[in-house]
Design an enzyme around this catalytic site. Structure first.
Site, PDB file in Angstrom:
ATOM      1  N   HIS A 175       0.819  -1.244  -0.108  1.00 12.10           N
ATOM      2  CA  HIS A 175      -0.091   0.216  -0.133  1.00 12.10           C
ATOM      3  C   HIS A 175       0.821   1.303   0.012  1.00 12.10           C
ATOM      4  CE1 HIS A 175      -3.606  -2.604   1.912  1.00 12.10           C
ATOM      5  NE2 HIS A 175      -3.416  -2.542   0.308  1.00 12.10           N
ATOM      6  N   CYS A 185       4.124  19.929  -7.456  1.00 14.96           N
ATOM      7  CA  CYS A 185       5.073  19.086  -7.948  1.00 14.96           C
ATOM      8  C   CYS A 185       6.173  20.096  -8.542  1.00 14.96           C
ATOM      9  CB  CYS A 185       4.521  18.337  -9.367  1.00 14.96           C
ATOM     10  SG  CYS A 185       5.624  17.690 -10.422  1.00 14.96           S
ATOM     11  N   ASN A 245      -3.579 -12.231  16.267  1.00 10.06           N
ATOM     12  CA  ASN A 245      -4.137 -11.222  16.236  1.00 10.06           C
ATOM     13  C   ASN A 245      -4.734 -11.034  17.600  1.00 10.06           C
ATOM     14  OD1 ASN A 245      -6.710  -9.171  15.740  1.00 10.06           O
ATOM     15  ND2 ASN A 245      -5.923  -9.707  13.727  1.00 10.06           N
TER      16      ASN A 245
HETATM   17  C1  BJW Z   1      -3.670  -6.424  16.883  1.00  8.93           C
HETATM   18  C2  BJW Z   1      -2.985  -5.646  17.525  1.00  8.93           C
HETATM   19  C3  BJW Z   1      -1.905  -6.086  18.331  1.00  8.93           C
HETATM   20  C4  BJW Z   1      -4.590  -4.691  17.008  1.00  8.93           C
HETATM   21  N1  BJW Z   1      -1.523  -7.380  17.909  1.00  8.93           N
HETATM   22  N2  BJW Z   1      -3.122  -7.556  16.271  1.00  8.93           N
HETATM   23  C5  BJW Z   1     -13.354  -7.554  -3.142  1.00  8.93           C
HETATM   24  C6  BJW Z   1     -14.510  -7.669  -2.604  1.00  8.93           C
HETATM   25  C7  BJW Z   1     -14.977  -6.487  -2.191  1.00  8.93           C
HETATM   26  C8  BJW Z   1     -14.328  -5.219  -2.312  1.00  8.93           C
HETATM   27  C9  BJW Z   1     -13.147  -5.245  -3.075  1.00  8.93           C
HETATM   28  C10 BJW Z   1     -12.680  -6.453  -3.689  1.00  8.93           C
HETATM   29  N3  BJW Z   1     -11.584  -6.366  -4.030  1.00  8.93           N
HETATM   30  C11 BJW Z   1     -11.150  -4.996  -3.986  1.00  8.93           C
HETATM   31  C12 BJW Z   1     -12.141  -4.417  -3.220  1.00  8.93           C
HETATM   32  C13 BJW Z   1     -12.257  -2.891  -3.262  1.00  8.93           C
HETATM   33  C14 BJW Z   1     -11.355  -2.348  -1.920  1.00  8.93           C
HETATM   34  C15 BJW Z   1     -11.365  -3.477  -0.789  1.00  8.93           C
HETATM   35  O1  BJW Z   1     -10.990  -4.267  -0.342  1.00  8.93           O
HETATM   36  N4  BJW Z   1     -12.698  -2.960  -0.117  1.00  8.93           N
HETATM   37  C16 BJW Z   1     -13.070  -3.728   1.282  1.00  8.93           C
HETATM   38  C17 BJW Z   1     -12.951  -2.683   2.412  1.00  8.93           C
HETATM   39  C18 BJW Z   1     -14.067  -4.598   0.960  1.00  8.93           C
HETATM   40  N5  BJW Z   1     -10.005  -2.485  -2.306  1.00  8.93           N
HETATM   41  C19 BJW Z   1      -9.436  -1.637  -3.116  1.00  8.93           C
HETATM   42  O2  BJW Z   1      -9.999  -0.649  -3.597  1.00  8.93           O
HETATM   43  C20 BJW Z   1      -7.742  -1.933  -3.644  1.00  8.93           C
HETATM   44  N6  BJW Z   1      -7.675  -1.670  -4.862  1.00  8.93           N
HETATM   45  C21 BJW Z   1      -8.221  -2.520  -5.552  1.00  8.93           C
HETATM   46  O3  BJW Z   1      -8.603  -3.600  -5.468  1.00  8.93           O
HETATM   47  O4  BJW Z   1      -7.673  -2.406  -7.108  1.00  8.93           O
HETATM   48  C22 BJW Z   1      -8.122  -2.959  -8.184  1.00  8.93           C
HETATM   49  C23 BJW Z   1      -9.604  -2.199  -8.499  1.00  8.93           C
HETATM   50  C24 BJW Z   1      -9.636  -0.883  -9.133  1.00  8.93           C
HETATM   51  C25 BJW Z   1     -10.669  -0.442  -9.271  1.00  8.93           C
HETATM   52  C26 BJW Z   1     -11.970  -1.069  -9.190  1.00  8.93           C
HETATM   53  C27 BJW Z   1     -11.955  -2.651  -8.730  1.00  8.93           C
HETATM   54  C28 BJW Z   1     -10.741  -3.084  -8.210  1.00  8.93           C
HETATM   55  C29 BJW Z   1      -7.062  -1.023  -2.613  1.00  8.93           C
HETATM   56  C30 BJW Z   1      -7.001  -1.170  -1.344  1.00  8.93           C
HETATM   57  C31 BJW Z   1      -6.221   0.002  -0.754  1.00  8.93           C
HETATM   58  C32 BJW Z   1      -6.137   0.208   0.864  1.00  8.93           C
HETATM   59  N7  BJW Z   1      -5.581   1.130   1.162  1.00  8.93           N
HETATM   60  C33 BJW Z   1      -5.649   1.463   2.886  1.00  8.93           C
HETATM   61  C34 BJW Z   1      -5.072   3.022   2.958  1.00  8.93           C
HETATM   62  C35 BJW Z   1      -3.454   2.915   2.438  1.00  8.93           C
HETATM   63  C36 BJW Z   1      -2.768   4.414   2.937  1.00  8.93           C
HETATM   64  C37 BJW Z   1      -3.007   4.462   4.426  1.00  8.93           C
HETATM   65  O5  BJW Z   1      -2.345   3.834   5.359  1.00  8.93           O
HETATM   66  O6  BJW Z   1      -3.568   5.563   4.561  1.00  8.93           O
HETATM   67  O7  BJW Z   1      -4.616   0.351   3.280  1.00  8.93           O
HETATM   68  S1  BJW Z   1      -6.998   1.276   3.518  1.00  8.93           S
HETATM   69  C38 BJW Z   1      -6.488   0.795   5.005  1.00  8.93           C
HETATM   70  O8  BJW Z   1      -7.000  -0.753   5.102  1.00  8.93           O
HETATM   71  C39 BJW Z   1      -4.958   0.641   4.884  1.00  8.93           C
HETATM   72  C40 BJW Z   1      -4.616  -0.790   5.475  1.00  8.93           C
HETATM   73  O9  BJW Z   1      -3.295  -1.340   4.715  1.00  8.93           O
HETATM   74  C41 BJW Z   1      -5.628  -1.681   4.962  1.00  8.93           C
HETATM   75  C42 BJW Z   1      -5.936  -2.882   5.648  1.00  8.93           C
HETATM   76  O10 BJW Z   1      -6.311  -2.609   7.165  1.00  8.93           O
HETATM   77  P1  BJW Z   1      -5.631  -3.448   8.209  1.00  8.93           P
HETATM   78  O11 BJW Z   1      -4.079  -3.264   8.241  1.00  8.93           O
HETATM   79  O12 BJW Z   1      -5.906  -4.995   8.242  1.00  8.93           O
HETATM   80  O13 BJW Z   1      -5.907  -2.727   9.715  1.00  8.93           O
HETATM   81  P2  BJW Z   1      -7.374  -2.760  10.351  1.00  8.93           P
HETATM   82  O14 BJW Z   1      -7.371  -1.607  11.372  1.00  8.93           O
HETATM   83  O15 BJW Z   1      -8.527  -3.106   9.766  1.00  8.93           O
HETATM   84  O16 BJW Z   1      -6.995  -4.039  11.226  1.00  8.93           O
HETATM   85  C43 BJW Z   1      -5.992  -4.187  12.238  1.00  8.93           C
HETATM   86  C44 BJW Z   1      -5.958  -5.534  12.970  1.00  8.93           C
HETATM   87  O17 BJW Z   1      -4.857  -5.401  13.994  1.00  8.93           O
HETATM   88  C45 BJW Z   1      -7.071  -5.826  13.742  1.00  8.93           C
HETATM   89  O18 BJW Z   1      -7.806  -7.157  13.529  1.00  8.93           O
HETATM   90  C46 BJW Z   1      -7.045  -6.145  15.339  1.00  8.93           C
HETATM   91  O19 BJW Z   1      -7.620  -6.868  15.984  1.00  8.93           O
HETATM   92  C47 BJW Z   1      -5.746  -6.413  15.088  1.00  8.93           C
HETATM   93  N8  BJW Z   1      -4.584  -5.756  16.340  1.00  8.93           N
HETATM   94  N9  BJW Z   1      -3.678  -4.594  17.978  1.00  8.93           N
HETATM   95  C48 BJW Z   1      -2.176  -7.982  17.143  1.00  8.93           C
HETATM   96  N10 BJW Z   1      -1.297  -5.468  19.371  1.00  8.93           N
HETATM   97 ZN    ZN Z   2       4.143  16.414 -11.791  1.00  7.68          ZN
END
Ligand code: BJW
Ligand code: ZN
Length: 254
Positions: free
Chosen positions: A130, A158, A224
Site C-alpha cells: 500500500h 510538483c 491477532n
Molecule cells: C492487533 C493488535 C496487536 C490490533 N497485536 N493484532 C473484493 C471484494 C470487495 C471489495 C473489493 C474486492 N477487491 C477490491 C475491493 C475494493 C477495495 C476493498 O478491499 N474494499 C474492502 C473494504 C471490501 N480494495 C481496493 O480498492 C484496493 N484496490 C483494488 O482492488 O484495485 C483494483 C480495482 C480498482 C478499481 C476498481 C476495482 C478494483 C486498494 C485497497 C487500498 C487500501 N488502502 C488503505 C490505505 C493505505 C494508505 C494509508 O495507510 O492511509 O490501506 S485502507 C487501510 O486498510 C490501509 C490498510 O493497509 C488496510 C488494511 O487494514 P489493516 O492493516 O488490516 O488494519 P485494520 O485496522 O483493519 O485491522 C487491524 C487488526 O489488527 C485488527 O484485526 C486488530 O484486531 C488487530 N490488532 N492490535 C495483534 N497488538
Molecule cells: Zn508533476
C-alpha cells in the site's frame, strides 16, 4: 466458538506454529496495522480508528483527494509527523530474527502498512503493498520522490509540472504497485507457512493472499488480538498482542 485460551493451550498453539515454521522452507508474513499498534500507531478499524471524525473510507480515496486535498494532506502530514516518535516494537524485531533462519529470498514480509517499521527494525525482504508515507508522487506526471520525514506544506506542488503532489500510498479503487503485488503473489504461491499478523483481512486484494497461499498448500498461522475474516481458514490461531506472541514463537524455535 473459540474461548479465551488457557496458558497451557497457548503454549500448545505456539508449539504447533513453531512446528510449521521448523518444517517450512519458505515463509510469507502478511502484516497489517495491528503489528504496529504496540508502537503507538492507531489501527484503522479499531475503537481509536477515527481521525477528526473521519474514517478511512472518507480520506483514503482518490475522490476525497479531488474534493478536499487539504483535508487528505492534513491526515497524511499528521501521520508523517507521528513517524518521528514511532519505533519498531518486539513484534517487528522478532520477524527480523525469524528471517535469519531462512535462506535468502525464502522469507518474505508482505506488509499493508505504510509506516516503514519493518525496514527500520532491520527486515530485508519486504514488499510494501500500500505504498510508503515517506514517499510522495505527482497527481499528474511521473514525478516521485522520497521526502523522508521532511515537513511538507499543506498543499505541496510538483517541482516538474506544478500540479498537486500526493502521498505515494494506495487508496481504495486504486491498483496496487505491480512489482510488489507480483512478488507477493509469487511468494504466497510457493510458501509452506503463511503468517497473518495484525490485519482484519478485509481489504482486498491483500487479504486474498491468505486463501491463495492456503490453496497452494501453505499452513496458515494467524496472530491477532481477536478473530478475523481469516480465522476460519487458519490452521493455528494465536490471539493476543503480536509484540508478545511473535517473540515467544521465535524463542520457542531456537
Ligand atoms: C492487533 C493488535 C496487536 C490490533 N497485536 N493484532 C473484493 C471484494 C470487495 C471489495 C473489493 C474486492 N477487491 C477490491 C475491493 C475494493 C477495495 C476493498 O478491499 N474494499 C474492502 C473494504 C471490501 N480494495 C481496493 O480498492 C484496493 N484496490 C483494488 O482492488 O484495485 C483494483 C480495482 C480498482 C478499481 C476498481 C476495482 C478494483 C486498494 C485497497 C487500498 C487500501 N488502502 C488503505 C490505505 C493505505 C494508505 C494509508 O495507510 O492511509 O490501506 S485502507 C487501510 O486498510 C490501509 C490498510 O493497509 C488496510 C488494511 O487494514 P489493516 O492493516 O488490516 O488494519 P485494520 O485496522 O483493519 O485491522 C487491524 C487488526 O489488527 C485488527 O484485526 C486488530 O484486531 C488487530 N490488532 N492490535 C495483534 N497488538
Ligand atoms: Zn508533476
Amino acid at each position: 466458538m473459540h474461548h479465551p485460551l488457557e496458558p497451557h493451550e497457548i503454549s500448545e498453539e505456539i508449539e504447533r506454529a513453531s512446528q510449521f515454521l521448523r518444517n517450512a522452507e519458505r515463509v510469507v508474513v502478511l502484516t497489517g496495522a495491528g503489528i504496529s499498534a504496540e508502537s503507538g500507531v492507531p489501527t484503522f478499524r479499531g475503537s481509536g480508528g477515527l481521525w477528526h471524525g473521519h474514517n478511512i473510507y472518507d480520506v483514503a480515496t482518490p475522490e476525497a483527494f479531488a474534493r478536499d486535498p487539504k483535508m487528505v494532506w492534513e491526515f497524511y502530514n499528521f501521520r508523517r509527523e507521528g513517524l518521528a516518535q514511532i519505533k519498531p516494537n518486539p513484534g517487528h524485531y522478532a520477524l527480523v530474527v525469524l528471517e535469519q533462519r531462512f535462506a535468502k529470498n525464502c522469507f518474505t514480509i508482505v506488509t499493508q502498512n505504510i509506516d516503514g517499521l519493518h525496514r527500520a527494525a532491520g527486515s530485508r525482504n519486504i514488499q510494501e503493498l500500500h505504498g510508503n508515507l515517506r514517499r510522495i508522487k505527482c497527481s499528474q506526471c511521473e514525478f516521485i520522490e522520497d521526502r523522508d520525514l521532511e515537513p511538507l506544506p499543506s498543499l505541496p506542488k510538483c517541482p516538474k509540472c506544478a500540479a498537486l503532489l500526493r502521498p505515494d500510498v494506495v487508496w481504495f479503487g486504486e491498483t496496487l504497485p505491480m512489482a510488489a503485488w507480483m512478488a507477493s503473489e509469487q511468494a504466497a504461491s510457493h510458501c509452506d507457512c503463511f503468517l497473518v499478523v495484525g490485519t482484519s483481512a478485509i481489504v482486498f486484494p491483500a487479504a486474498g493472499l491468505i486463501s491463495h497461499a492456503k490453496d497452494h498448500g501453505a499452513k496458515i498461522v494467524e496472530i491477532n488480538m481477536e478473530q478475523t475474516q481469516a480465522s476460519s481458514i487458519a490452521d493455528v490461531g494465536l490471539y493476543g498482542p503480536s509484540g508478545e506472541i511473535l517473540p515467544k514463537i521465535v524463542a520457542h524455535l531456537s
